[in-house]
Design a protein around this motif. Structure first.
Motif, short mmCIF file in Angstrom:
data_model
loop_
_atom_site.label_atom_id
_atom_site.label_comp_id
_atom_site.label_asym_id
_atom_site.label_seq_id
_atom_site.Cartn_x
_atom_site.Cartn_y
_atom_site.Cartn_z
N VAL A 198 0.85 -1.19 0.00
CA VAL A 198 0.00 0.00 0.00
C VAL A 198 0.89 1.24 0.00
O VAL A 198 0.62 2.22 -0.72
N GLY A 199 1.97 1.20 0.77
CA GLY A 199 2.93 2.31 0.75
C GLY A 199 3.50 2.53 -0.64
O GLY A 199 3.69 3.68 -1.08
N LEU A 200 3.78 1.44 -1.34
CA LEU A 200 4.29 1.58 -2.71
C LEU A 200 3.23 2.23 -3.61
O LEU A 200 3.57 3.07 -4.46
N ALA A 201 1.98 1.88 -3.40
CA ALA A 201 0.90 2.51 -4.17
C ALA A 201 0.77 3.99 -3.83
O ALA A 201 0.47 4.81 -4.68
N VAL A 202 1.01 4.31 -2.55
CA VAL A 202 0.96 5.72 -2.13
C VAL A 202 2.03 6.51 -2.88
O VAL A 202 1.77 7.57 -3.45
N GLU A 216 5.44 9.17 5.96
CA GLU A 216 4.20 9.93 5.82
C GLU A 216 3.45 9.32 4.65
O GLU A 216 3.84 9.49 3.49
N SER A 217 2.41 8.59 4.93
CA SER A 217 1.80 7.73 3.91
C SER A 217 0.27 7.83 3.95
O SER A 217 -0.41 6.90 4.34
N PRO A 218 -0.27 8.99 3.57
CA PRO A 218 -1.70 9.21 3.73
C PRO A 218 -2.53 8.38 2.75
O PRO A 218 -2.19 8.27 1.57
N VAL A 219 -3.59 7.78 3.26
CA VAL A 219 -4.49 6.97 2.43
C VAL A 219 -5.94 7.38 2.75
O VAL A 219 -6.32 7.44 3.91
N THR A 275 -4.72 7.06 -6.22
CA THR A 275 -4.28 6.76 -4.85
C THR A 275 -4.89 5.44 -4.38
O THR A 275 -6.00 5.10 -4.79
N PRO A 276 -4.19 4.72 -3.49
CA PRO A 276 -4.86 3.61 -2.83
C PRO A 276 -5.94 4.15 -1.90
O PRO A 276 -5.77 5.23 -1.33
N ILE A 294 9.02 -3.45 -4.49
CA ILE A 294 9.52 -3.66 -3.13
C ILE A 294 10.13 -5.05 -3.00
O ILE A 294 9.93 -5.91 -3.85
N HIS A 295 10.82 -5.25 -1.91
CA HIS A 295 11.70 -6.41 -1.77
C HIS A 295 10.96 -7.74 -1.89
O HIS A 295 10.08 -8.04 -1.07
N GLY A 296 11.31 -8.48 -2.90
CA GLY A 296 10.79 -9.84 -3.07
C GLY A 296 9.49 -9.94 -3.83
O GLY A 296 9.06 -11.03 -4.21
N ARG A 297 8.82 -8.82 -4.07
CA ARG A 297 7.43 -8.89 -4.55
C ARG A 297 7.29 -8.71 -6.06
O ARG A 297 6.17 -8.71 -6.58
#
Lengths: 615, 348
Positions: A323-327, A366-369, A396-397, B85-88
């Motif tokens: 989810v952080g990656l999507a943010v 800082e990861s607002p959803v 955004t997620p 991200i790591h591994g994914r």
């Protein structure tokens, strides 16, 4: 013998038995008959996480409660008027919830020495006066069923299994329910086993006839159809409504739906439901784990799909990094969290609202959803469309919060017209957006929404790379520049803070209440029912319910500050209260119970009245 | 589309271009930032100079990576790219490839990324057989975190986290992939561009998940890990070339079956040609491929290089698309009908 018919405005029935007794099916069928008849209704299934706990024991008791009425109702009811107890364990487990004077229909055949001993009854409560304060109807359900099926080509054990249909027939007679649909249902369900179909139908009819002829039941009851808003209705559970909402989000946005999911209680039914709708172009992917479920959904989103993952709290924990990656990559994604009692495995089949702060803050940095919470089973449909709108519009997620109570509970739903549903525009990037007319800047934002362009693979000239490393404003290239990071952190926050959400509406019939009762999520029904009770008794209370938890509606602070007191019931230890106190410096009064069950209207009415009285 | 028309055609659904492409077209404008002397440079150059020959539209090519030195790779390719991200990466690429059969999707990963933190996703990607090419850069060390042992490091490896030597037995990536019943499994080496590109060619055209282990030198934390395979004095004796239909031999050694049903490496001069095992990469039974993958024990006395296994079976994305087509044979879903399904009643 002509039997007396008594009019009632509402009834609460609880079917309770062993997990193998088919109580959920019995409840579902009674619900369908009631919906067809035109009552308003609300249901509460309550079952153990174990598929088959040891037979006849207290942990193995499964129940289904149904509240139906001739007027609009908001909850599955606090206390049953009627308990159907299929064995001593079901009686013992549920008796405490039963008000004096309620009816108890017991299956006497199961009250054997052995079964009584299993749950700690020294003597049968049917034989002493321990049940004197209730109206007990002793019915040998099992032997009556076996008797009714005499002549069928089946074992005694198989015949006994139809006893839940005998009970359903009896209750259907008692409350004047239409029966044709149940007969059709049984024919379809057991189409491949015609003997079983016939036996179940025979048991169902025998139950009805038993009610008609026995002297144990001298009165039957009528609950007139409810006067609901005109329209076409169906009964719907939260999980089904949520799945339909996701399909609608896909249709209304023109984006193919991709669900990446790993089975987990109580969210799995969304996966089951969506996997049946491949004719809408829905791809469902049962992943190897929770992380792969959200990963695949995000990969599909990168490719231009409506990426969705469905889970419960333990799964949300595992999905956090993605989810952080999507943010940070600013891709649309919907994460559905059907909350259950925690921490850890907790109580998988029981409801709770304790994932709110995890949804808000459960990621590094800082990861607002954005967070949307459904209020009722049928509202899950609209909440899913709203989550789609926000995810797609703002890249955004979005976390969509439901819970076990909404997921499995059901209510009649006035089916909306498709033409009235919002249209969602993905607005894929199609051409370079640089000043030179040739360069593509993947992080050059829309000045209005701050959303970045969504350029999907296959679009010539827009080839670009995104990832989890901090990106330079506008170009999206890797950047470790301190000032740029500060800019990007603030931009991501501003984008979420600026999401257009409707104002918080307040229901205050007289307009002069000084106490506001506020809620979010599945507490809507019990809070609204409690507010009605308080008002009927002459109390003044305003009610408001938050659908958007992040960002909060712009007028939230103003609303909170315009009341002397704000009461906030939550099925957690005060998570929204913490947010509201921090944001608005309002001294919110929390009321918290974390029992794995929804609030009762009577309980909340008392709490509201106490706050009013303390004014 | 049916399975017979797509087998052996990993790129059949990816749009092509007639425009002439060169290596330069595939270089992004980003400065490459690996350590000087890193094996990754050679692999990047090999990939960039190989992909033009596929004749695909550049915008339909996607590189997805996890975390680690090798995972910076997508930034340097002028295609679509996703550094995740790591591994994914296999999971993310699975969603992308399953929903977009018109893309050529490549996963770039390392031994830590693919075999440690992402081991679960790797084996499931291999068993599902989605149309992906997974390039596993194996340098037998953690580079980006500055030199801890990895799941492919040899036992007893002295590193910062194992000052007295590592204790755990390493994975053999080829054995793992064959054990997961991957449909395409190959090994190559960063220093042999010609061989590397020939393996990439086969991987790209294979329909399903292709796993390519690339021995890659980390000159900072594990220099010369594959030196025997590069040393002109040794390499021809050590390297057993796997070529379908050809006897499996090095300059001086040959592979033959043992009476017990296993494989052994013997002096080439000591056996008649007829006793040397002929490589069958297409054999449906993975057991010989597995036995071949074990020949590098004890460490690197003889190392098979090439395509261990390349068999045809339907890819997951293709089967998924077929189910969707089947479900839509009677027309696309109608939302109004869906919402009105089941028992309904009218009020008013």
């Amino acid at each position: 013998m002509t039997k007396q018919v008594q009019q009632l405005d509402r009834v609460i029935i609880r079917f309770a038995g062993d997990s193998g007794d088919g109580m959920q099916l019995t409840g579902d069928r009674f619900t369908a008959e009631t919906a067809e008849f035109g009552n308003d209704l609300s249901t509460l299934p309550n079952f153990p996480a174990e598929i088959r706990a040891p037979a006849g024991t207290l942990p193995g008791v499964s129940s289904f409660q149904l509240h139906f009425a001739d007027h609009d109702i908001l909850t599955p009811g606090d206390a049953p008027n009627v308990l159907v107890a299929m064995n001593p364990a079901a009686l013992k487990a549920n008796l405490g919830d039963l008000p004096k004077g309620a009816d108890i229909i017991v299956n006497t055949d199961e009250f054997t020495k052995r079964n009584l001993a299993k749950v700690g009854y020294a003597a049968s409560p049917l034989d002493d006066d321990s049940l004197a304060e209730w109206r007990v109807h002793a019915v040998p359900l099992t032997s009556l069923t076996v008797g009714a099926l005499d002549g069928f080509d089946m074992s005694k054990k198989d015949a006994e299994r139809a006893k839940n249909m005998f009970a359903l027939g009896l209750l259907s007679w008692l409350y004047h329910r239409p029966t044709e649909a149940t007969i059709q249902f049984l024919e379809t369900k057991f189409a491949k086993k015609p003997v079983i179909a016939k036996a179940n139908i025979a048991a169902f009819q025998a139950g009805w006839n038993y009610g008609e002829t026995t002297e144990s039941f001298s009165v039957s009851y009528e609950v007139k159809p409810a006067k609901l808003e005109p329209g076409v209705y169906r009964n719907i559970s939260g999980n089904q409504a949520l799945a339909y909402g996701l399909v609608a989000g896909s249709v209304q946005s023109g984006l193919p739906l991709f669900l990446g999911s790993y089975p987990i209680t109580p969210a799995s039914d969304i996966l089951h439901e969506l996997s049946r709708h491949k004719n809408f172009g829905v791809r469902t992917f049962q992943a190897e784990d929770e992380i792969a479920g959200v990963g695949a959904a995000l990969g599909a989103a990168f490719g231009g799909a409506l990426g969705v993952t469905t889970t419960s709290g333990p799964g949300v924990v595992l999905k956090g990094e993605t989810v952080g990656l999507a943010v940070t990559t600013e891709l649309p994604l919907i994460l559905v969290d059907v909350q259950r009692a925690g921490p850890s495995t907790g109580m998988p089949t029981k409801t709770e609202q304790a994932d709110l702060l995890m949804a808000m803050f459960g990621r590094n940095g800082e990861s607002p959803v954005p967070i949307v919470a459904a209020a009722t089973p049928s509202d899950c449909f609209h909440a899913a469309i709203e989550a789609t709108r926000i995810a797609v519009t703002y890249r955004t997620p979005v976390i969509l919060l439901s819970d076990g109570y909404l997921a499995n509970g059901s209510e009649p739903w006035r089916i909306p017209e498709v033409s009235a549903l919002p249209v969602i525009t993905p607005g894929f990037a199609a051409a370079p957006n640089g000043d030179d007319g040739e360069t593509f800047h993947p992080f050059k934002r829309d000045p209005q929404t701050l959303a970045r362009p969504w350029a999907v693979p296959g679009t010539a000239g827009l080839e670009h790379r995104i990832g989890g490393i901090e990106k330079a404003d506008v170009t999206g290239n890797i950047s470790y520049d301190p000032g740029n990071h500060d800019t990007m952190v603030r931009l991501r926050q501003s984008k979420i803070d600026g999401i257009d959400v409707p104002d918080l509406e307040v229901d205050d019939p007289d307009g002069d209440a000084r106490v506001l009762v506020l809620g979010w999520g599945s507490t809507y029904g019990p809070i609204a029912a409690a507010a009605r009770r308080v008002r009927r008794a002459g109390g003044k209370v305003a009610q408001a319910h938050l659908r958007h938890l992040n960002p909060l509606p712009k007028n939230t602070g103003e609303v909170l500050k315009s009341y002397d007191k704000v009461l906030l019931p939550e099925i957690n230890l005060g998570q929204l209260a913490l947010l509201l106190r921090g944001r608005f410096l309002v001294d919110v009064i929390s009321y918290n119970r974390v029992r794995g069950l929804p609030f009762k209207a009577e309980e909340l009415a008392g709490v509201i009245q106490d706050v009013i009285d303390s004014e | 589309m049916s399975e017979t028309t797509l087998n052996g055609r990993g790129l059949a659904l990816v749009p092509r271009t007639d425009a002439k492409q060169t290596m330069k077209d595939y270089k992004s404008d980003q400065e490459v930032r690996w350590c000087p002397g890193c094996g990754d440079y050679a692999i990047l150059a090999a990939v960039q100079s190989f992909v033009p020959e596929l004749g695909l539209r550049r915008e339909n090519m996607v590189f997805v990576s996890g975390i680690g030195c090798s995972s910076r790779f997508p930034y340097y390719m002028n295609t679509y790219g996703f550094h995740s991200i790591h591994g994914r990466a296999p999971a993310i690429a699975t969603g992308l490839a399953a929903s977009r059969p018109d893309l050529s999707v490549w996963v770039i990963t390392g031994d830590g990324d693919a075999l440690s933190i992402g081991g679960n996703h790797l084996i499931h990607a291999l068993r599902r057989n989605i149309n992906l090419n997974i390039l596993l850069f194996n340098n037998r060390i953690y580079g980006l975190t500055k030199g801890q042992y990895s799941p492919t490091s040899e036992v007893g490896k002295i590193t910062k986290s194992t000052p007295m030597g590592s204790l755990d037995k390493p994975f053999n990536p080829i054995s793992l992939a064959v054990g997961a019943e991957a449909s395409f499994v190959a090994r190559t080496i960063d220093s042999d561009r010609k061989h590397l590109q020939s393996v990439l060619r086969e991987a790209a055209t294979h329909r399903g998940t292709s796993l390519v282990e690339i021995y890659q030198n980390c000159n900072i934390y594990n220099d010369n890990a594959f030196e025997q395979l590069k040393d002109p004095e040794l390499r021809d004796d050590i390297t057993l070339r796997l070529e379908h239909g050809q006897p499996i031999v090095s300059a001086s050694k040959a592979v033959r079956r043992t009476p017990g049903g296993g494989l052994e490496v013997v002096d080439r001069a000591s056996v008649p040609e007829s006793e040397i095992l002929v490589h069958d990469a297409h054999h449906p039974d993975p057991s010989v491929a597995f036995a071949l993958s074990r020949l590098d024990e004890p460490a690197f006395e003889h190392v098979p290089i090439g395509v261990f296994r390349s068999v045809e079976r339907p890819s997951y994305d293709q089967l998924m698309s077929e189910q969707l087509e089947q479900a839509q044979a009677g027309g696309r879903g109608d939302l109004h009908k869906l919402l009105h399904g089941g028992d309904t009643w009218r009020i008013g």
